[in-house]
Structure formats: C-alpha cells, structure tokens
Design an enzyme around this catalytic site. Structure first.
Site, PDB file in Angstrom:
ATOM      1  N   LYS A  54      -1.933  -5.009   0.061  1.00  0.00           N
ATOM      2  CA  LYS A  54      -0.661  -4.468   0.541  1.00  0.00           C
ATOM      3  C   LYS A  54       0.480  -5.457   0.283  1.00  0.00           C
ATOM      4  O   LYS A  54       1.601  -5.047  -0.052  1.00  0.00           O
ATOM      5  CB  LYS A  54      -0.750  -4.117   2.025  1.00  0.00           C
ATOM      6  CG  LYS A  54      -1.559  -2.863   2.302  1.00  0.00           C
ATOM      7  CD  LYS A  54      -0.975  -1.639   1.606  1.00  0.00           C
ATOM      8  CE  LYS A  54      -1.675  -0.362   1.976  1.00  0.00           C
ATOM      9  NZ  LYS A  54      -1.137   0.823   1.270  1.00  0.00           N
ATOM     10  N   GLY A 108      -3.241  10.725  -1.838  1.00  0.00           N
ATOM     11  CA  GLY A 108      -3.809  10.674  -0.492  1.00  0.00           C
ATOM     12  C   GLY A 108      -3.275  11.792   0.387  1.00  0.00           C
ATOM     13  O   GLY A 108      -2.986  11.578   1.564  1.00  0.00           O
ATOM     14  N   ALA A 109      -3.150  12.996  -0.172  1.00  0.00           N
ATOM     15  CA  ALA A 109      -2.466  14.088   0.530  1.00  0.00           C
ATOM     16  C   ALA A 109      -3.408  15.082   1.191  1.00  0.00           C
ATOM     17  O   ALA A 109      -2.977  16.163   1.579  1.00  0.00           O
ATOM     18  CB  ALA A 109      -1.542  14.820  -0.444  1.00  0.00           C
ATOM     19  N   ASP A 119      -8.815  10.574  -8.348  1.00  0.00           N
ATOM     20  CA  ASP A 119      -9.257   9.256  -7.905  1.00  0.00           C
ATOM     21  C   ASP A 119      -8.297   8.274  -8.561  1.00  0.00           C
ATOM     22  O   ASP A 119      -8.317   8.104  -9.783  1.00  0.00           O
ATOM     23  CB  ASP A 119     -10.695   9.004  -8.354  1.00  0.00           C
ATOM     24  CG  ASP A 119     -11.257   7.684  -7.836  1.00  0.00           C
ATOM     25  OD1 ASP A 119     -10.457   6.781  -7.492  1.00  0.00           O
ATOM     26  OD2 ASP A 119     -12.492   7.543  -7.798  1.00  0.00           O
ATOM     27  N   VAL A 120      -7.446   7.641  -7.764  1.00  0.00           N
ATOM     28  CA  VAL A 120      -6.394   6.793  -8.333  1.00  0.00           C
ATOM     29  C   VAL A 120      -6.961   5.588  -9.077  1.00  0.00           C
ATOM     30  O   VAL A 120      -6.237   4.927  -9.836  1.00  0.00           O
ATOM     31  CB  VAL A 120      -5.397   6.319  -7.254  1.00  0.00           C
ATOM     32  CG1 VAL A 120      -4.699   7.511  -6.614  1.00  0.00           C
ATOM     33  CG2 VAL A 120      -6.080   5.451  -6.196  1.00  0.00           C
ATOM     34  N   TYR A 137      -7.328  -5.679   2.383  1.00  0.00           N
ATOM     35  CA  TYR A 137      -6.209  -4.789   2.692  1.00  0.00           C
ATOM     36  C   TYR A 137      -4.914  -5.591   2.784  1.00  0.00           C
ATOM     37  O   TYR A 137      -3.891  -5.214   2.207  1.00  0.00           O
ATOM     38  CB  TYR A 137      -6.491  -4.052   3.989  1.00  0.00           C
ATOM     39  CG  TYR A 137      -5.511  -2.948   4.330  1.00  0.00           C
ATOM     40  CD1 TYR A 137      -5.477  -1.776   3.588  1.00  0.00           C
ATOM     41  CD2 TYR A 137      -4.631  -3.078   5.404  1.00  0.00           C
ATOM     42  CE1 TYR A 137      -4.595  -0.749   3.895  1.00  0.00           C
ATOM     43  CE2 TYR A 137      -3.744  -2.064   5.718  1.00  0.00           C
ATOM     44  CZ  TYR A 137      -3.726  -0.899   4.964  1.00  0.00           C
ATOM     45  OH  TYR A 137      -2.837   0.106   5.274  1.00  0.00           O
ATOM     46  N   SER A 147       1.953  -1.797   4.785  1.00  0.00           N
ATOM     47  CA  SER A 147       1.521  -1.930   6.182  1.00  0.00           C
ATOM     48  C   SER A 147       1.918  -3.294   6.726  1.00  0.00           C
ATOM     49  O   SER A 147       2.036  -4.267   5.975  1.00  0.00           O
ATOM     50  CB  SER A 147      -0.004  -1.773   6.258  1.00  0.00           C
ATOM     51  OG  SER A 147      -0.506  -2.225   7.489  1.00  0.00           O
TER      52      SER A 147
END
Length: 261
Positions: free
Chosen positions: A165, A11-12, A69-70, A161, A148
């Site tokens: 997480k 995600g860089a 694409d992870v 999400y 998060s």
C-alpha cells in the site's frame, strides 16, 4: 459504444467496489464490474460480479461484468481492449482490488508475499499501463487508487499489505507526474476498515459497528472524478475529505443499522 462516461472498477463483487458501482450508475456512468468472483466461480465470501451488475442495472445504469484476476497482465490487456471495443471509452479507473495476507511474514511461504505484491501493486500498475495511454489519447481521464492507513502503520501486523500500500501511494505520485496534463492520478487512504460482505460473514455485529460505511468511498471517488485534471498526485484521507465537506453520513455502519437502512 456509449455516450455516457464509463468507469472501470476492480474488486467490485462486494464491499467498496460494489457500493461504488451502484452509486456511479445512479450518476449516469456505465460501469465495468470486475473481480475474480463470478456466478460460475464464486469465492468462499458472498458476492459476484453478476450480482453487482444486476444492482447497477436496477439503479438504471449500464453494466458490463468481466471476470478479472488483476495479477494476469494478459487478462488486464484484454479487458482494456474489450472496454474500448464495446464501450468506446474509459473516463474513470478505480484500482480497488486488494488482499492482506494475515500472519507473521517470516512464518509464511514466500508465495504469499508474491500474492500481495501481484494483487496490490502489480495489478494496479497493469491497469494503469493499459488504460492510461488510451485515456490520454482521448484527451483526459482519471485514476483513483485505494490505499490504507496500514501503509503508515508497521504495527498493523501484515507487512506485505503495509509495504504494497505504501508502494501504491508512491506509484500514484510517480504516475501523476508522468501523466500530468492529461490523466489525473490520485489516491484515497482509508484510516479505518470499511464494511464489506466478507467482514460481515466472519465478524459479529458489535465488531462491525465502528467500521466505515462504504458510502464514504463513493463520496470520495465521485468528488475526485469531478476535480480538474490539474488536481493530481494527491494522497487524501477520508478524514481530510470530511473536513472539506466531501463525505456524507452515516460514516459508520452502526449508524446505518440504527437508522434501519
């Protein structure tokens, strides 16, 4: 092959990952910049891995931009093989890529649930699976997962999400136990949203002023990268790290604007 430490960041292409790549480069890391957004296949949001790689080089660092694409296990496996073939090592892996599909869970198609699970949980697992054994064989390594405050807030309103997480935090603790003594696995839990080019493209300046400046994540990750291997299995918040004196200011993006930087 390189003689400097190597960091792999997912995600860089923007936001936390981009800032972290630049700051790691300034401290002497060679940086593997991964994300789906590339010059040839850009997303609707600003930022590509090539742009981040250019900034890494401007900071005096070595950059290897690799589309990733992870969700694609074979692509993750190929990434690990390429990193070790071309750079010879990986000292730090940062699982930063994530997605938070909006909307009521039961009103969405089930593919959106699978998307969140694949990006936020399976992706980090694949990266740990293919990098951690090589780190262990080399003697040591460090993995940082990015979580998060939504992991503890069902009222956040994006259930996939929250679930993924929270699962990522459990994965952190479980893998830290399995890899103890050789690879440190820790997690940073953000309490507030962090500014990114994506948010900036959709929100106004007033709405963004209280967002965390992405530099706080660089401080947190770099501090973890300096801790002994025995420091592992921790779920740390930015608030806790502020109390430890780890995180610098400005801590809000609005503060950066006021300072004109």
């Amino acid at each position: 092959m390189v003689d400097q430490p190597v960091a792999v960041i997912t995600g860089a292409s923007r936001g936390i990952g981009k800032q972290l790549a630049i700051d790691l480069a300034k401290l002497g890391y060679a940086v593997v910049v991964t994300a789906r957004s590339t010059k040839e296949q850009p997303s609707k949001l600003p930022g590509t891995i090539e742009e981040t790689a250019d900034l890494v080089r401007q900071a005096g660092g070595t950059a290897l931009p690799v589309p990733l694409d992870v969700r694609d296990e074979e692509a993750v496996k190929a990434l690990a093989e390429r990193v070790y073939a071309e750079l010879g090592r990986c000292d730090l892996l940062v699982n930063n890529a994530a997605i938070a599909p909006p909307g009521a869970t039961l009103e969405q198609p089930t593919r959106r649930w699978r998307l969140a699970v694949d990006v936020n949980l399976n992706g980090p697992f694949y990266l740990i699976y293919y990098f951690a054994p090589r780190m262990r064989a080399a003697g040591e390594g460090r993995i940082v997962n990015i979580s998060s405050g939504a992991s503890l807030a069902p009222e956040f309103g994006r259930v996939s999400y929250t679930v993924t997480k929270r699962a990522l935090e459990a994965l952190t603790e479980g893998m830290a136990h399995e890899l103890r003594g050789s690879v440190a696995v820790n997690c940073i839990r953000l309490e507030l949203s962090v500014w990114s080019e994506g948010y900036a493209a959709t929100l106004g300046e007033a709405e963004l002023a209280d967002f965390e400046d992405p530099v706080v994540m660089s401080d947190a990750v770099l501090w973890l990268a300096r801790q002994p291997i025995a420091f592992t299995g921790r779920i740390l918040t930015i608030g806790e790290l502020r109390q430890r004196g780890v995180v610098r200011g400005p801590t809000r993006i609005g503060d950066r604007w006021k300072q004109g930087s």
